[in-house]
Design a protein around this motif. Sequence first.
Motif, PDB file in Angstrom:
ATOM      1  N   GLU A   8      -7.302 -11.540   1.847  1.00  0.00           N
ATOM      2  CA  GLU A   8      -8.711 -11.107   1.844  1.00  0.00           C
ATOM      3  C   GLU A   8      -9.537 -11.893   0.833  1.00  0.00           C
ATOM      4  O   GLU A   8     -10.747 -12.014   0.983  1.00  0.00           O
ATOM      5  CB  GLU A   8      -8.791  -9.619   1.476  1.00  0.00           C
ATOM      6  CG  GLU A   8      -8.897  -8.703   2.662  1.00  0.00           C
ATOM      7  CD  GLU A   8      -9.360  -7.300   2.251  1.00  0.00           C
ATOM      8  OE1 GLU A   8      -8.865  -6.367   2.861  1.00  0.00           O
ATOM      9  OE2 GLU A   8     -10.191  -7.147   1.337  1.00  0.00           O
ATOM     10  N   ASP A   9      -8.870 -12.396  -0.200  1.00  0.00           N
ATOM     11  CA  ASP A   9      -9.575 -13.135  -1.257  1.00  0.00           C
ATOM     12  C   ASP A   9      -9.703 -14.635  -0.964  1.00  0.00           C
ATOM     13  O   ASP A   9     -10.249 -15.364  -1.777  1.00  0.00           O
ATOM     14  CB  ASP A   9      -8.866 -12.925  -2.608  1.00  0.00           C
ATOM     15  CG  ASP A   9      -9.072 -11.502  -3.130  1.00  0.00           C
ATOM     16  OD1 ASP A   9      -9.979 -10.811  -2.621  1.00  0.00           O
ATOM     17  OD2 ASP A   9      -8.322 -11.094  -4.034  1.00  0.00           O
ATOM     18  N   ASP A  27      -3.269  -2.699  -1.644  1.00  0.00           N
ATOM     19  CA  ASP A  27      -3.138  -4.152  -1.451  1.00  0.00           C
ATOM     20  C   ASP A  27      -3.857  -4.551  -0.161  1.00  0.00           C
ATOM     21  O   ASP A  27      -3.280  -5.226   0.696  1.00  0.00           O
ATOM     22  CB  ASP A  27      -1.657  -4.538  -1.400  1.00  0.00           C
ATOM     23  CG  ASP A  27      -1.467  -6.046  -1.304  1.00  0.00           C
ATOM     24  OD1 ASP A  27      -2.321  -6.796  -1.818  1.00  0.00           O
ATOM     25  OD2 ASP A  27      -0.473  -6.483  -0.675  1.00  0.00           O
ATOM     26  N   ALA A  28      -5.078  -4.083   0.020  1.00  0.00           N
ATOM     27  CA  ALA A  28      -5.923  -4.344   1.191  1.00  0.00           C
ATOM     28  C   ALA A  28      -5.438  -3.573   2.425  1.00  0.00           C
ATOM     29  O   ALA A  28      -4.245  -3.392   2.630  1.00  0.00           O
ATOM     30  CB  ALA A  28      -6.031  -5.815   1.503  1.00  0.00           C
ATOM     31  N   ASN A  44       0.855  -1.197   0.000  1.00  0.00           N
ATOM     32  CA  ASN A  44       0.000   0.000   0.000  1.00  0.00           C
ATOM     33  C   ASN A  44       0.888   1.243   0.000  1.00  0.00           C
ATOM     34  O   ASN A  44       1.889   1.288   0.720  1.00  0.00           O
ATOM     35  CB  ASN A  44      -0.871   0.066   1.265  1.00  0.00           C
ATOM     36  CG  ASN A  44      -1.968  -0.974   1.269  1.00  0.00           C
ATOM     37  OD1 ASN A  44      -2.641  -1.190   0.261  1.00  0.00           O
ATOM     38  ND2 ASN A  44      -2.156  -1.637   2.413  1.00  0.00           N
ATOM     39  N   THR A  92      -3.353  -9.116   3.580  1.00  0.00           N
ATOM     40  CA  THR A  92      -3.082  -8.618   2.218  1.00  0.00           C
ATOM     41  C   THR A  92      -4.319  -8.896   1.366  1.00  0.00           C
ATOM     42  O   THR A  92      -5.232  -9.604   1.791  1.00  0.00           O
ATOM     43  CB  THR A  92      -1.903  -9.370   1.583  1.00  0.00           C
ATOM     44  OG1 THR A  92      -2.240 -10.761   1.540  1.00  0.00           O
ATOM     45  CG2 THR A  92      -0.609  -9.169   2.347  1.00  0.00           C
ATOM     46  N   LYS A  93      -4.306  -8.395   0.128  1.00  0.00           N
ATOM     47  CA  LYS A  93      -5.434  -8.645  -0.785  1.00  0.00           C
ATOM     48  C   LYS A  93      -5.554 -10.152  -1.060  1.00  0.00           C
ATOM     49  O   LYS A  93      -6.662 -10.687  -1.094  1.00  0.00           O
ATOM     50  CB  LYS A  93      -5.204  -7.856  -2.083  1.00  0.00           C
ATOM     51  CG  LYS A  93      -6.261  -8.067  -3.143  1.00  0.00           C
ATOM     52  CD  LYS A  93      -7.444  -7.152  -2.908  1.00  0.00           C
ATOM     53  CE  LYS A  93      -8.432  -7.131  -4.069  1.00  0.00           C
ATOM     54  NZ  LYS A  93      -9.423  -8.196  -4.034  1.00  0.00           N
ATOM     55  N   ASP A  94      -4.420 -10.844  -1.214  1.00  0.00           N
ATOM     56  CA  ASP A  94      -4.475 -12.293  -1.459  1.00  0.00           C
ATOM     57  C   ASP A  94      -5.145 -13.002  -0.283  1.00  0.00           C
ATOM     58  O   ASP A  94      -5.916 -13.942  -0.472  1.00  0.00           O
ATOM     59  CB  ASP A  94      -3.056 -12.877  -1.652  1.00  0.00           C
ATOM     60  CG  ASP A  94      -2.474 -12.489  -3.001  1.00  0.00           C
ATOM     61  OD1 ASP A  94      -3.262 -12.069  -3.880  1.00  0.00           O
ATOM     62  OD2 ASP A  94      -1.245 -12.573  -3.169  1.00  0.00           O
ATOM     63  N   ASP A 131     -12.365  -9.879   7.523  1.00  0.00           N
ATOM     64  CA  ASP A 131     -11.505  -8.695   7.542  1.00  0.00           C
ATOM     65  C   ASP A 131     -12.168  -7.632   8.416  1.00  0.00           C
ATOM     66  O   ASP A 131     -13.243  -7.152   8.092  1.00  0.00           O
ATOM     67  CB  ASP A 131     -11.346  -8.196   6.094  1.00  0.00           C
ATOM     68  CG  ASP A 131     -10.498  -6.943   6.016  1.00  0.00           C
ATOM     69  OD1 ASP A 131      -9.492  -6.881   6.743  1.00  0.00           O
ATOM     70  OD2 ASP A 131     -10.836  -6.033   5.236  1.00  0.00           O
ATOM     71  N   VAL A 145      -4.958   0.196  -8.446  1.00  0.00           N
ATOM     72  CA  VAL A 145      -5.388  -1.209  -8.431  1.00  0.00           C
ATOM     73  C   VAL A 145      -5.215  -1.804  -9.825  1.00  0.00           C
ATOM     74  O   VAL A 145      -5.041  -1.061 -10.798  1.00  0.00           O
ATOM     75  CB  VAL A 145      -6.860  -1.340  -7.978  1.00  0.00           C
ATOM     76  CG1 VAL A 145      -6.987  -1.168  -6.484  1.00  0.00           C
ATOM     77  CG2 VAL A 145      -7.766  -0.349  -8.678  1.00  0.00           C
TER      78      VAL A 145
END
Length: 234
Positions: free
Chosen positions: A167-168, A120-121, A37, A163-165, A174, A73
């Motif tokens: 969160e996915d 990145d989240a 981020n 991280t975004k990974d 979250d 993004v």
Amino acid sequence: MTTRLDNRKVDELRKIKIELGVSKNAEGSCYLEWGKNIVIATVNGPKPVFPRHLADPQKAVVDYKYRMACFSVSERKSPVPGKRDKEISLVSGNALESAIMVEQFPNTLIDVNVLILSADAGTRVAALTAASLAAADAGLPMRGMISAVAAGRANEQLVLDLTKDEEDTADAVDMACAFLMPQKEIVLLQMDGFVKKEDCSKILENALIGAEKIYDIQKKALLEKYPLEGEIQL
Ligand code: UDP
């Protein structure tokens, strides 16, 4: 225990780098890198409010704008603020207001702009952490700092600073948390995902541990720019 996708420990924050006073045209500013981020926050004010009917005779109005750059993004983000940007701006402005002594500046405006350059989240918590530092850099009288962090669950384990990974992942939870420090008052709490009551308390505890680490990093950044003489304790 399985390792995390980026090999961090469950209670480990991503690397944080802070620089204050980066914008010559703002009264206070902060550049913050937090993992992948990248955030820049500026604060201007107190200044006159236009149109005048938006002024509050009891306190300064904090106008907090959270925006993501088009290139922040992987899929181009529209520069037009959407529902998400507006919601984040509203709740973050309320959170930041609790740290600033707004009652000292009736009928004025404090302008806070946060731009996410890379996401990145955890951008809303990174934004608040940076905005709080920018407010201090602007010399505003404050009750404390806003130290914000996300905690939650990914790959069946409770983790700090997703991280975004993460969160996915399928079971992701979250929870974005912001604390007024050192008082440890919760000033923002938002959550995505489903969680049991016991895990909810544990996630909140993890977030507070993270916020304490962030508060230390914020104090260090402030002391680097504004060294204190003598035995003053922050
Ligand atoms: N994101 C995106 N496009 C958007 C909004 C978000 O790709 O329009 C990504 C971005 O990486 C962001 C993440 O999704 O950090 C998580 O978004 P969320 O709404 O949970 O907010 P955040 O965790 O960043 O506070």
